[in-house]
Design an enzyme around this catalytic site. Structure first.
Site, mmCIF file in Angstrom:
data_model
loop_
_atom_site.group_PDB
_atom_site.id
_atom_site.type_symbol
_atom_site.label_atom_id
_atom_site.label_comp_id
_atom_site.label_asym_id
_atom_site.label_seq_id
_atom_site.Cartn_x
_atom_site.Cartn_y
_atom_site.Cartn_z
ATOM 1 N N ASP A 165 0.771 -1.160 -0.099
ATOM 2 C CA ASP A 165 0.155 -0.092 0.095
ATOM 3 C C ASP A 165 0.929 1.358 -0.090
ATOM 4 O OD1 ASP A 165 0.663 -0.150 2.602
ATOM 5 O OD2 ASP A 165 -1.090 0.085 3.569
ATOM 6 N N SER A 166 2.179 1.082 -0.178
ATOM 7 C CA SER A 166 3.001 2.023 -0.213
ATOM 8 C C SER A 166 2.830 2.927 -1.611
ATOM 9 C CB SER A 166 4.454 1.663 -0.505
ATOM 10 O OG SER A 166 4.655 0.335 -1.268
ATOM 11 N N ASP A 208 -1.087 -6.168 0.085
ATOM 12 C CA ASP A 208 -1.419 -5.302 1.315
ATOM 13 C C ASP A 208 -2.867 -5.165 1.499
ATOM 14 O OD1 ASP A 208 0.691 -4.963 3.124
ATOM 15 O OD2 ASP A 208 1.320 -3.257 2.015
ATOM 16 N N LYS A 215 -1.210 -9.134 3.501
ATOM 17 C CA LYS A 215 -0.471 -8.392 4.532
ATOM 18 C C LYS A 215 -1.219 -7.715 5.132
ATOM 19 C CE LYS A 215 3.287 -5.872 3.882
ATOM 20 N NZ LYS A 215 3.029 -4.747 4.615
ATOM 21 N N GLU A 230 -0.994 -5.349 9.177
ATOM 22 C CA GLU A 230 -0.175 -4.808 10.046
ATOM 23 C C GLU A 230 -0.673 -4.788 11.494
ATOM 24 O OE1 GLU A 230 0.567 -0.545 9.241
ATOM 25 O OE2 GLU A 230 1.360 -0.995 6.875
ATOM 26 N N GLU A 246 9.826 -4.157 10.067
ATOM 27 C CA GLU A 246 10.225 -2.890 9.398
ATOM 28 C C GLU A 246 10.687 -2.028 10.563
ATOM 29 O OE1 GLU A 246 7.328 -0.915 6.844
ATOM 30 O OE2 GLU A 246 8.598 0.782 6.819
HETATM 31 O O1 KIV Z 1 3.486 -1.180 1.416
HETATM 32 C C1 KIV Z 1 4.878 -1.424 1.483
HETATM 33 O O2 KIV Z 1 5.532 -1.147 0.496
HETATM 34 C C2 KIV Z 1 5.194 -2.034 2.701
HETATM 35 C C3 KIV Z 1 6.786 -2.228 2.907
HETATM 36 C C4 KIV Z 1 7.419 -1.041 3.370
HETATM 37 C C5 KIV Z 1 7.233 -3.631 3.491
HETATM 38 O O3 KIV Z 1 4.611 -2.591 3.424
#
Ligand code: KIV
Length: 264
Positions: free
Chosen positions: A45-46, A84, A113, A115, A182
């Site tokens: 989600d970056s 994500d 994924k 968090e 992270e």
């Molecule tokens: O969203 C992302 O790119 C991530 C990485 C920073 C691990 O979660």
């Protein structure tokens, strides 16, 4: 050709073979990553920041993630694909199941994924018991940036370090099949990696993790502003995108990346 499996990734951990992971958000980059030998692609989600120009990952939606995941899946045949789950898309177990199912069925992800630590363990149990593979994410949690007060290294104090280790063990017990760590001290990341039997992928977590991940635009030197200390501009070293990707894979495999200056 079939995609890499979780079993293959677990075997890599057991054989102490480092796992090369990068983010991607489109078909062209996912193809280039496959050519370079990247084993796992994270549709992070970056993308909220590096693709959409948002200030954080918070505004990213499930529909955004499905769109980009499907593009990445179409661009490559063999890498394992993680998507994500965006901010609040797993606020309770029912929401998490419905949204994870969409990321897998519509996006084509092999794993989702999430968090968080103990607080999401029950949700992880609900997902994994229904056959949805989960990658947990501990340490610096970008979706909690407003609560954390910035992108700050986590787990520096003894108590915080012990809590992170306990969270990691709890998430593995809940069924998580992978963990992203992270921005935590390298010594803590090493303890967590040794304590778990699932692959631990680090970003700013030192060289002793089972694998490494970076945001692709960071490692190509394209992200505006100051590059994070734990990243490296592989494009500046090599002069072409394909060579930069291959150089990253080689540096991860040989444990030359990250070096002492690129960890906490
Ligand atoms: O969203 C992302 O790119 C991530 C990485 C920073 C691990 O979660």
């Amino acid at each position: 050709m079939s995609r890499l499996s979780l079993t293959a990734l677990r075997k890599m951990k057991a054989a102490q073979e480092k796992i090369a992971v990068l983010t991607a958000y489109d078909a062209s980059f996912s193809h280039a990553l496959e050519q370079a030998g990247v084993e796992v692609i994270l549709v992070g989600d970056s993308l909220g920041m590096v693709i959409q120009g948002q200030e954080s990952t918070v505004p990213v939606t499930v529909d955004d993630m499905i769109y980009h995941t499907a593009n990445v899946v179409r661009g490559c045949d063999t890498p394992f694909i993680i998507a994500d789950m965006p901010f609040m898309s797993y606020a309770n177990a029912d929401k998490a199941i419905a949204n994870a199912a969409r990321l897998m069925a519509e996006g084509g992800a092999q794993m989702v994924k999430l968090e968080g630590g103990e607080v999401i363990a029950d949700t992880v149990e609900q997902l994994t018991s229904r056959g949805i593979p989960v990658c947990a994410h501990l340490g610096l949690l970008p979706q909690s940036v407003h609560r954390l007060g910035g992108y700050i290294v986590q787990g520096r104090e003894q108590q915080a370090a012990e809590e992170l280790l306990a969270d990691a063990i709890r998430l593995e017990q809940a069924g998580a099949d992978m963990l992203v760590l992270e921005c935590v001290p390298a010594t803590l990341a090493q303890r967590i990696t040794e304590a778990l039997s699932i692959p631990v992928i680090g970003i700013g977590a030192g060289k002793d993790c089972d694998g490494q991940v970076l945001v692709i635009y960071d490692m190509l030197g394209l992200t505006p502003g100051r590059r994070p200390r734990f990243s490296h501009d592989f494009l500046a070293d090599t002069g072409s995108i394909q060579a930069a990707l291959s150089s990253y894979v080689q540096a991860v495999k040989s444990a030359e990346f990250p070096n002492a200056e690129q960890q906490f």
